[in-house]
Design a protein around this motif. Structure first.
Motif, mmCIF file in Angstrom:
data_model
loop_
_atom_site.group_PDB
_atom_site.id
_atom_site.type_symbol
_atom_site.label_atom_id
_atom_site.label_comp_id
_atom_site.label_asym_id
_atom_site.label_seq_id
_atom_site.Cartn_x
_atom_site.Cartn_y
_atom_site.Cartn_z
ATOM 1 N N SER A 26 -15.215 1.518 16.218
ATOM 2 C CA SER A 26 -14.979 1.140 14.841
ATOM 3 C C SER A 26 -15.594 2.209 13.906
ATOM 4 O O SER A 26 -15.042 2.444 12.751
ATOM 5 N N ARG A 27 -16.570 2.705 14.355
ATOM 6 C CA ARG A 27 -17.525 3.643 13.629
ATOM 7 C C ARG A 27 -16.716 4.903 13.358
ATOM 8 O O ARG A 27 -16.924 5.828 12.425
ATOM 9 N N ARG A 34 -10.136 0.396 8.736
ATOM 10 C CA ARG A 34 -11.096 -0.886 8.715
ATOM 11 C C ARG A 34 -10.703 -1.724 7.869
ATOM 12 O O ARG A 34 -10.889 -3.070 8.163
ATOM 13 N N SER A 35 -10.303 -1.326 6.637
ATOM 14 C CA SER A 35 -9.891 -2.494 5.766
ATOM 15 C C SER A 35 -8.428 -2.969 6.092
ATOM 16 O O SER A 35 -7.979 -4.204 5.611
ATOM 17 N N ARG A 36 -7.469 -2.392 6.940
ATOM 18 C CA ARG A 36 -6.132 -2.975 7.070
ATOM 19 C C ARG A 36 -6.255 -4.143 7.795
ATOM 20 O O ARG A 36 -6.765 -4.433 8.802
ATOM 21 N N LEU A 37 -5.265 -4.985 7.233
ATOM 22 C CA LEU A 37 -4.950 -6.288 7.878
ATOM 23 C C LEU A 37 -3.739 -6.434 8.692
ATOM 24 O O LEU A 37 -2.801 -5.620 8.323
ATOM 25 N N ASP A 329 -4.687 -0.499 19.236
ATOM 26 C CA ASP A 329 -4.593 -1.546 18.681
ATOM 27 C C ASP A 329 -4.448 -1.263 16.827
ATOM 28 O O ASP A 329 -3.524 -1.669 16.174
ATOM 29 N N LYS A 330 -5.329 -0.343 16.410
ATOM 30 C CA LYS A 330 -5.269 -0.001 14.994
ATOM 31 C C LYS A 330 -3.995 0.820 14.593
ATOM 32 O O LYS A 330 -3.651 0.801 13.731
ATOM 33 N N LEU A 331 -3.649 1.591 15.708
ATOM 34 C CA LEU A 331 -2.439 2.591 15.348
ATOM 35 C C LEU A 331 -1.387 1.670 15.301
ATOM 36 O O LEU A 331 -0.460 1.846 14.451
#
Length: 490
Positions: A26-27, A34-37, A329-331
């Motif tokens: 996450s860093r 980081r803020s995306r839901l 996952d973030k992508l």
């Protein structure tokens, strides 16, 4: 290249997995990432896939009985031909029909392909590409997500990893269409010196070790690189340099964006026929293709971008990103809330092509080898005609590319009567040379004579010319180029 892990390497993979499970990925993320839901609709869709037979009344999916299509047939070359590309282009080879159905068994049902899905793409396609990755790169514990090609994937990676004011690393000469995409995000580029063999690892080390955060801001945490047939220099990194770069990235905690659209297009390969006969085309090609950063990635710092644009068709707009599962996952969350998943037609085609009723992975790699041989033939023709029509004048030179689709042509402007390279600019703040003006003049002359070559935005006295056109295009284009050069210089 590793093909089948031994007990020792399997044990090492477990140890590496345990080490990586404690890495805080996450860093590396941007504030936006980081803020995306999660997209709530896509979250419900994913839950509904867990248990077969679940009645889903939550999503607004048109029912498959109302799709105005029930079957798609793709006519493709037979991979049983000795040289499938030559047979296909000459029209002498056999054809195969691979089909996707809505109501009959196939690799990927049109019921699924044409329905709403998640950003990562459909599991059948991702599994097929993960299998291809495993056979070529043998990456430890990585995840495949689909993209709309490398441009789509790369711009999303910039958003995933970069905040305004961040500095990213790249080759000093690079693909400006992509680096420009990061500028509106407030990302600044730090160029790494190159030589004829690509990015210089010692310069990467120098920049990172001398970085002064008090004066320059946060130390760069991302390296963007095109390791094969680098754009615009055409260089390909050696194994030794890749290993050095990866070690530097590990030491300085750098994420590597490995943009590799030309990876499969390598020439003068020396593929072993005995390996093909004994183990198949995939293993034989894996032995001679360049070693990727992904194949070295034991701590999850590589995001590798691949595409079908150069090896199947650019209009497919389909590619794949391989990364650690956290970045994947973030992508996928970004894709779910932006472009959405890739089109179902392309996913259906890839699933059938790589499936048991299509070419399969080994047949696909046979096609790649045949494609490499054909492009190598065209490259050799290009260089032969270049020597005859252009090089004899001394006004331009070119080196033989070992991969990719382009020849980089250096215009020897020092032979031009109007060339100027003064040590001081003629006006304060102005250029010290008229190279750009002369290159623009030459570009316009070529255009007026019916020829387009791409001027390099960062290597100002170079043109980029493709050798993947027809033999007629190569012969006529270089003849025009040679005549125009003589008109320009004389």
């Amino acid at each position: 290249m590793v093909f089948l892990p031994s007990a020792t390497s399997a044990t090492s993979a477990v140890d590496v997995g345990l080490k990586r499970s404690h890495v805080d990925y996450s860093r590396y993320l941007s504030a936006e990432a980081r803020s995306r839901l999660p997209n709530p609709i896509k979250s419900i869709w994913k839950v509904a896939q867990v248990k077969p037979g679940t009645i889903n009344m939550g999503n607004g999916d048109p029912h498959h009985t109302l799709y105005p299509i029930s079957e798609v047939n793709f006519v493709v070359p037979s991979i049983d031909e000795h040289d499938p590309v030559q047979s296909w282009r000459s029209g002498t080879g056999e054809q195969n029909i691979i089909s996707s159905y809505k109501d009959e068994p196939c690799a990927l049902s049109l019921r699924t392909a044409f329905a709403y899905g998640a950003g990562a793409g459909l599991k059948d396609v991702r599994d097929a590409l993960a299998d291809l990755n495993d056979r070529i790169h043998s990456p430890p514990n990585h995840t495949v997500s689909l993209s709309l090609g490398n441009a789509d994937a790369l711009t999303k990676c910039f958003r995933l990893l970069g905040d305004p004011g961040d500095s990213f690393l790249c080759e000093e000469f690079t693909f400006s269409a992509m680096t420009n995409a990061a500028l509106p995000l407030g990302i600044e580029w730090v160029p790494i010196r190159m030589d004829n063999n690509g990015l210089v690892p010692s310069d990467l080390e120098r920049i990172l070790s001398n970085w002064d955060e008090a004066k320059q801001g946060k130390r760069p945490h991302v390296l963007y690189t095109i390791p094969c047939s680098q754009n615009p220099t055409g260089s390909t990194l050696s194994l030794e340099r890749r290993q050095q770069i990866y070690q530097i990235a590990h030491d300085w905690d750098i994420i590597i964006l490995e943009d590799d659209p030309y990876f499969f297009l390598q020439y003068d390969l020396g593929v072993s026929q005995s390996t093909i006969q004994q183990y198949g085309h995939t293993r034989a090609m894996a032995e001679v293709l360049p070693r990727s950063f992904l194949s070295m990635d034991y701590d999850g710092r590589v995001m590798r971008l691949d595409s079908f644009s150069k090896i199947v068709a650019p209009g497919m707009r389909l590619g794949w990103v391989t990364s650690n599962s956290y970045f994947a996952d973030k992508l996928d969350m970004l894709t779910d809330s932006s472009s959405q998943h890739p089109h179902g037609m392309g996913q259906a085609f890839v699933a059938e092509l790589l499936g048991s009723n299509g070419w399969g992975v080994d047949g696909f790699m046979k096609w790649i080898l045949s494609l490499c041989n054909e492009y190598q033939r065209r490259r050799d023709l290009f260089m032969d005609v270049f020597r005859q029509k252009v090089a004899t004048s001394g006004f331009a030179t070119a080196e033989v590319p070992q991969s990719g689709m382009f020849v980089w042509i250096k215009i020897n402007l020092e032979h031009h009567a109007r060339y100027s390279a003064s040590q001081t600019p003629t006006v304060p703040g102005g250029p010290t040379t008229n190279t750009a003006d002369l290159m623009d003049e030459l570009f316009r002359k070529l255009l007026n004579n019916g020829l387009v070559m791409m001027p390099a935005s960062t290597r100002v006295n170079f043109f980029r010319a493709t050798f993947v056109g027809t033999d007629e295009t190569i012969r006529n284009g270089l003849a025009t180029f040679g005549r125009t050069l003589e008109e320009f210089f004389l």
